[in-house]
Design an enzyme around this catalytic site. Structure first.
Site, PDB file in Angstrom:
ATOM      1  N   LYS A  53      46.142 -39.035  35.934  1.00 47.41           N
ATOM      2  CA  LYS A  53      46.547 -38.144  35.957  1.00 47.41           C
ATOM      3  C   LYS A  53      47.765 -37.469  34.899  1.00 47.41           C
ATOM      4  O   LYS A  53      48.034 -36.480  33.972  1.00 47.41           O
ATOM      5  CB  LYS A  53      47.316 -37.800  37.131  1.00 47.41           C
ATOM      6  CG  LYS A  53      46.771 -37.216  38.646  1.00 47.41           C
ATOM      7  CD  LYS A  53      47.918 -37.706  39.644  1.00 47.41           C
ATOM      8  CE  LYS A  53      48.944 -38.945  39.599  1.00 47.41           C
ATOM      9  NZ  LYS A  53      47.935 -40.215  40.727  1.00 47.41           N
TER      10      LYS A  53
ATOM     11  N   ARG B 157      53.333 -35.498  47.538  1.00 47.45           N
ATOM     12  CA  ARG B 157      52.068 -36.725  47.507  1.00 47.45           C
ATOM     13  C   ARG B 157      51.785 -36.538  49.573  1.00 47.45           C
ATOM     14  O   ARG B 157      50.969 -36.951  49.120  1.00 47.45           O
ATOM     15  CB  ARG B 157      53.739 -37.510  47.068  1.00 47.45           C
ATOM     16  CG  ARG B 157      52.662 -37.653  46.008  1.00 47.45           C
ATOM     17  CD  ARG B 157      52.567 -39.518  45.781  1.00 47.45           C
ATOM     18  NE  ARG B 157      52.755 -40.557  44.757  1.00 47.45           N
ATOM     19  CZ  ARG B 157      53.486 -40.953  44.029  1.00 47.45           C
ATOM     20  NH1 ARG B 157      53.511 -39.592  42.921  1.00 47.45           N
ATOM     21  NH2 ARG B 157      53.165 -41.536  43.136  1.00 47.45           N
TER      22      ARG B 157
ATOM     23  N   ARG C  31      47.020 -51.713  33.073  1.00 41.37           N
ATOM     24  CA  ARG C  31      48.028 -50.475  32.934  1.00 41.37           C
ATOM     25  C   ARG C  31      49.111 -50.678  32.344  1.00 41.37           C
ATOM     26  O   ARG C  31      49.826 -52.165  32.704  1.00 41.37           O
ATOM     27  CB  ARG C  31      48.233 -49.490  33.709  1.00 41.37           C
ATOM     28  CG  ARG C  31      49.007 -48.254  33.470  1.00 41.37           C
ATOM     29  CD  ARG C  31      48.863 -47.236  34.360  1.00 41.37           C
ATOM     30  NE  ARG C  31      49.521 -47.645  35.242  1.00 41.37           N
ATOM     31  CZ  ARG C  31      49.905 -45.968  35.550  1.00 41.37           C
ATOM     32  NH1 ARG C  31      49.335 -44.971  35.688  1.00 41.37           N
ATOM     33  NH2 ARG C  31      50.619 -46.818  37.233  1.00 41.37           N
TER      34      ARG C  31
ATOM     35  N   ARG D 147      53.775 -51.344  34.542  1.00 43.18           N
ATOM     36  CA  ARG D 147      55.053 -51.783  35.842  1.00 43.18           C
ATOM     37  C   ARG D 147      55.276 -52.823  37.108  1.00 43.18           C
ATOM     38  O   ARG D 147      53.770 -52.719  37.518  1.00 43.18           O
ATOM     39  CB  ARG D 147      54.021 -49.917  36.363  1.00 43.18           C
ATOM     40  CG  ARG D 147      54.610 -48.971  35.889  1.00 43.18           C
ATOM     41  CD  ARG D 147      54.736 -48.262  35.654  1.00 43.18           C
ATOM     42  NE  ARG D 147      54.632 -47.697  37.377  1.00 43.18           N
ATOM     43  CZ  ARG D 147      54.456 -46.916  38.171  1.00 43.18           C
ATOM     44  NH1 ARG D 147      53.806 -44.984  37.025  1.00 43.18           N
ATOM     45  NH2 ARG D 147      53.373 -46.524  39.473  1.00 43.18           N
TER      46      ARG D 147
ATOM     47  N   ARG E 186      50.022 -48.910  47.547  1.00 39.20           N
ATOM     48  CA  ARG E 186      49.627 -47.650  47.109  1.00 39.20           C
ATOM     49  C   ARG E 186      48.443 -47.008  47.234  1.00 39.20           C
ATOM     50  O   ARG E 186      48.093 -45.525  47.787  1.00 39.20           O
ATOM     51  CB  ARG E 186      49.593 -47.474  45.426  1.00 39.20           C
ATOM     52  CG  ARG E 186      51.433 -47.860  45.205  1.00 39.20           C
ATOM     53  CD  ARG E 186      51.734 -48.483  43.807  1.00 39.20           C
ATOM     54  NE  ARG E 186      51.441 -47.166  42.707  1.00 39.20           N
ATOM     55  CZ  ARG E 186      51.524 -47.216  41.235  1.00 39.20           C
ATOM     56  NH1 ARG E 186      51.310 -48.710  40.701  1.00 39.20           N
ATOM     57  NH2 ARG E 186      50.778 -46.665  40.670  1.00 39.20           N
TER      58      ARG E 186
HETATM   59  P1  AMP Z   1      53.889 -42.838  40.291  1.00 39.76           P
HETATM   60  O1  AMP Z   1      53.839 -42.447  38.982  1.00 39.76           O
HETATM   61  O2  AMP Z   1      53.654 -41.662  40.797  1.00 39.76           O
HETATM   62  O3  AMP Z   1      52.969 -43.438  40.251  1.00 39.76           O
HETATM   63  O4  AMP Z   1      55.432 -43.070  41.295  1.00 39.76           O
HETATM   64  C1  AMP Z   1      55.691 -44.670  41.653  1.00 39.76           C
HETATM   65  C2  AMP Z   1      56.269 -44.847  42.543  1.00 39.76           C
HETATM   66  O5  AMP Z   1      57.416 -43.376  42.635  1.00 39.76           O
HETATM   67  C3  AMP Z   1      55.668 -44.060  44.283  1.00 39.76           C
HETATM   68  O6  AMP Z   1      55.055 -45.211  44.314  1.00 39.76           O
HETATM   69  C4  AMP Z   1      56.120 -43.593  45.400  1.00 39.76           C
HETATM   70  O7  AMP Z   1      57.315 -44.518  45.640  1.00 39.76           O
HETATM   71  C5  AMP Z   1      57.277 -42.646  44.319  1.00 39.76           C
HETATM   72  N1  AMP Z   1      57.295 -41.001  44.054  1.00 39.76           N
HETATM   73  C6  AMP Z   1      56.694 -40.969  43.084  1.00 39.76           C
HETATM   74  N2  AMP Z   1      56.444 -38.997  43.592  1.00 39.76           N
HETATM   75  C7  AMP Z   1      57.146 -39.314  45.126  1.00 39.76           C
HETATM   76  C8  AMP Z   1      56.773 -38.151  45.629  1.00 39.76           C
HETATM   77  N3  AMP Z   1      55.682 -36.965  45.507  1.00 39.76           N
HETATM   78  N4  AMP Z   1      57.344 -38.761  46.942  1.00 39.76           N
HETATM   79  C9  AMP Z   1      58.101 -39.647  47.460  1.00 39.76           C
HETATM   80  N5  AMP Z   1      57.576 -40.844  46.263  1.00 39.76           N
HETATM   81  C10 AMP Z   1      57.197 -40.294  45.453  1.00 39.76           C
END
Ligand code: AMP
Length: 226
Positions: free
Chosen positions: A24, A97, A135, A168, A179
């Site tokens: 994404k 989400r 990654r 990360r 996740r």
């Molecule tokens: P991402 O970079 O999108 O994989 O997000 C990393 C982490 O940020 C996720 O594992 C969640 O802990 C938090 N996070 C990001 N977006 C959201 C969301 N829309 N709702 C809740 N937690 C989020």
């Protein structure tokens, strides 16, 4: 970015949905950069707050390290405030989400007459586990690489900005499993919510990046009409 006069009110919002690791972020950032759209990732916004050690960051960091979702109220406020600042066309990645976030976004957009287009990238868990474990990301500009499939020209150095590449914290195998479980439990209903409203376009995320990119661009150019 896309703040040109005449486009400042009621710009279209393009959502990228799909499990962690499906590409994404890579697809959305390439399209945003190439086509001049604004781009917002809720994960990036949260990580900025964590780095800044402010109130949002302090509340969010524990959830993020454990691979769990940050509470809806916090993320929704943060994401909608960011949308308020961009009236033009914008790509949203990582938000919503949960069903509660999806409803909040839907109501927010409906109240402002802003159009919504949803692009859903799909791939099996096994494929995603392998991709996430490999990654690496640039600390400087956020560009995403894959150690095997999309490596940088020089080991651990970004091709674009010479920034250092890192893995990360939450791309460690045990957190990846959590996740993916969280995605299936909490985020699949988001897709169903928008499917029921007829705005979802699904793309196969297992092919080469160029293929996903071309498919997403075609959907956006067609204005979401099949
Ligand atoms: P991402 O970079 O999108 O994989 O997000 C990393 C982490 O940020 C996720 O594992 C969640 O802990 C938090 N996070 C990001 N977006 C959201 C969301 N829309 N709702 C809740 N937690 C989020």
């Amino acid at each position: 970015m896309n703040n040109a006069p005449g486009k400042s009110a009621g710009g279209r919002v393009i959502l990228f949905l799909g499990p962690p690791g499906v590409g994404k972020g890579t697809v959305a950032t390439r399209i945003a950069a190439g086509d001049g759209f604004d781009y917002v990732s809720s994960g990036d916004l949260l990580r900025e707050n964590v780095r800044a050690k402010n109130a949002i960051g302090r509340e969010a960091s524990g959830y993020m390290e454990a691979g769990q979702l940050v509470p809806d109220e916090l993320v929704t406020r943060m994401a909608l405030e960011r949308l308020d600042r961009t009236g033009g066309q914008i790509i949203l990645d990582g938000f919503p989400r949960t069903l509660a976030q999806a409803r909040a976004l839907h109501e927010y957009l409906a109240a402002r007459g802003r159009e919504l287009l949803v692009i859903d990238l799909e791939a099996p868990d096994e494929f995603l586990r392998e991709r996430l474990a490999n990654r690496i990301i640039c600390r400087g500009c956020g560009r995403i690489y894959h150690r095997l499939n999309l490596p940088p020209r020089r080991a651990d150095i970004c091709d674009d900005c010479d920034g250092a590449l890192y893995q990360r914290e939450d791309d460690r195998p045990e957190v990846i499993m959590e996740r993916l479980a969280v995605y299936h439990r909490q985020s699949s209903p988001v897709r169903d919510y928008f499917l029921a409203r007829g705005a979802v376009h699904t793309i196969d995320g297992t092919g080469p990046l160029e293929k996903s990119l071309a498919a997403a661009r075609a959907i956006i150019a067609a204005g979401g009409n099949p």
